[in-house]
Design a protein around this motif. Structure first.
Motif, short mmCIF file in Angstrom:
data_model
loop_
_atom_site.label_atom_id
_atom_site.label_comp_id
_atom_site.label_asym_id
_atom_site.label_seq_id
_atom_site.Cartn_x
_atom_site.Cartn_y
_atom_site.Cartn_z
N VAL A 285 0.84 -1.20 0.00
CA VAL A 285 0.00 0.00 0.00
C VAL A 285 0.87 1.25 0.00
CG1 VAL A 285 -1.68 1.35 1.33
CG2 VAL A 285 -1.94 -1.13 1.13
N THR A 286 0.58 2.17 -0.93
CA THR A 286 1.31 3.44 -0.98
C THR A 286 0.42 4.62 -0.63
OG1 THR A 286 0.87 3.73 -3.34
CG2 THR A 286 2.92 2.59 -2.73
N HIS A 287 -0.87 4.52 -0.89
CA HIS A 287 -1.84 5.59 -0.59
C HIS A 287 -3.17 4.96 -0.20
CE1 HIS A 287 1.01 7.50 -3.33
NE2 HIS A 287 0.69 8.64 -2.77
N ALA A 288 -3.91 5.65 0.64
CA ALA A 288 -5.27 5.21 0.99
C ALA A 288 -6.04 6.43 1.45
CB ALA A 288 -5.24 4.16 2.10
N VAL A 289 -7.24 6.62 0.91
CA VAL A 289 -8.08 7.76 1.28
C VAL A 289 -9.54 7.33 1.35
CG1 VAL A 289 -6.56 9.52 0.29
CG2 VAL A 289 -8.35 8.53 -1.11
N ARG A 290 -10.29 8.04 2.17
CA ARG A 290 -11.74 7.87 2.23
C ARG A 290 -12.33 8.61 1.04
NH1 ARG A 290 -14.45 7.20 7.17
NH2 ARG A 290 -12.50 7.90 8.06
N VAL A 291 -13.33 8.02 0.40
CA VAL A 291 -13.99 8.67 -0.73
C VAL A 291 -15.49 8.72 -0.47
CG1 VAL A 291 -12.25 8.06 -2.45
CG2 VAL A 291 -14.12 6.50 -2.04
N PRO A 292 -16.18 9.72 -1.04
CA PRO A 292 -17.62 9.83 -0.81
C PRO A 292 -18.39 8.71 -1.51
CG PRO A 292 -16.88 11.50 -2.37
CD PRO A 292 -15.65 10.80 -1.87
N GLU A 293 -19.62 8.56 -1.08
CA GLU A 293 -20.51 7.59 -1.72
C GLU A 293 -20.70 7.99 -3.19
OE1 GLU A 293 -21.85 4.77 -0.47
OE2 GLU A 293 -20.62 5.17 1.30
#
Length: 73
Positions: free
Chosen positions: A58-66
């Motif tokens: 894993v290099t990046h991880a973000v929450r995204v909207p529905e």
């Protein structure tokens, strides 16, 4: 500053996320709902099915909207 793996560990299952990982020859993204996180990997439910992502890749991880509601035809 926390990294992407710390972010994933702090997320509740069911959170919609994008996880980017390093693969041979480039990158791959998994967009969907976080279903599980273990000490070695996270599992993201995407449109194409469950994707297991090793945490060491894993290099990046973000929450995204529905996603937006589908439009009627």
């Amino acid at each position: 500053m926390s990294g992407p793996v710390d972010f994933l560990r702090a997320c509740e299952p069911g959170t919609r996320v994008t996880v980017r990982r390093r693969i041979d020859g480039g990158w791959s993204d998994a967009l969907g709902y976080l279903r599980e996180i273990t000490p070695e990997a996270c599992v993201v439910e995407t449109r194409r099915g469950m994707v297991t992502v090793p945490l060491d890749a894993v290099t990046h991880a973000v929450r995204v909207p529905e996603p937006p509601a589908r439009r009627a035809r």
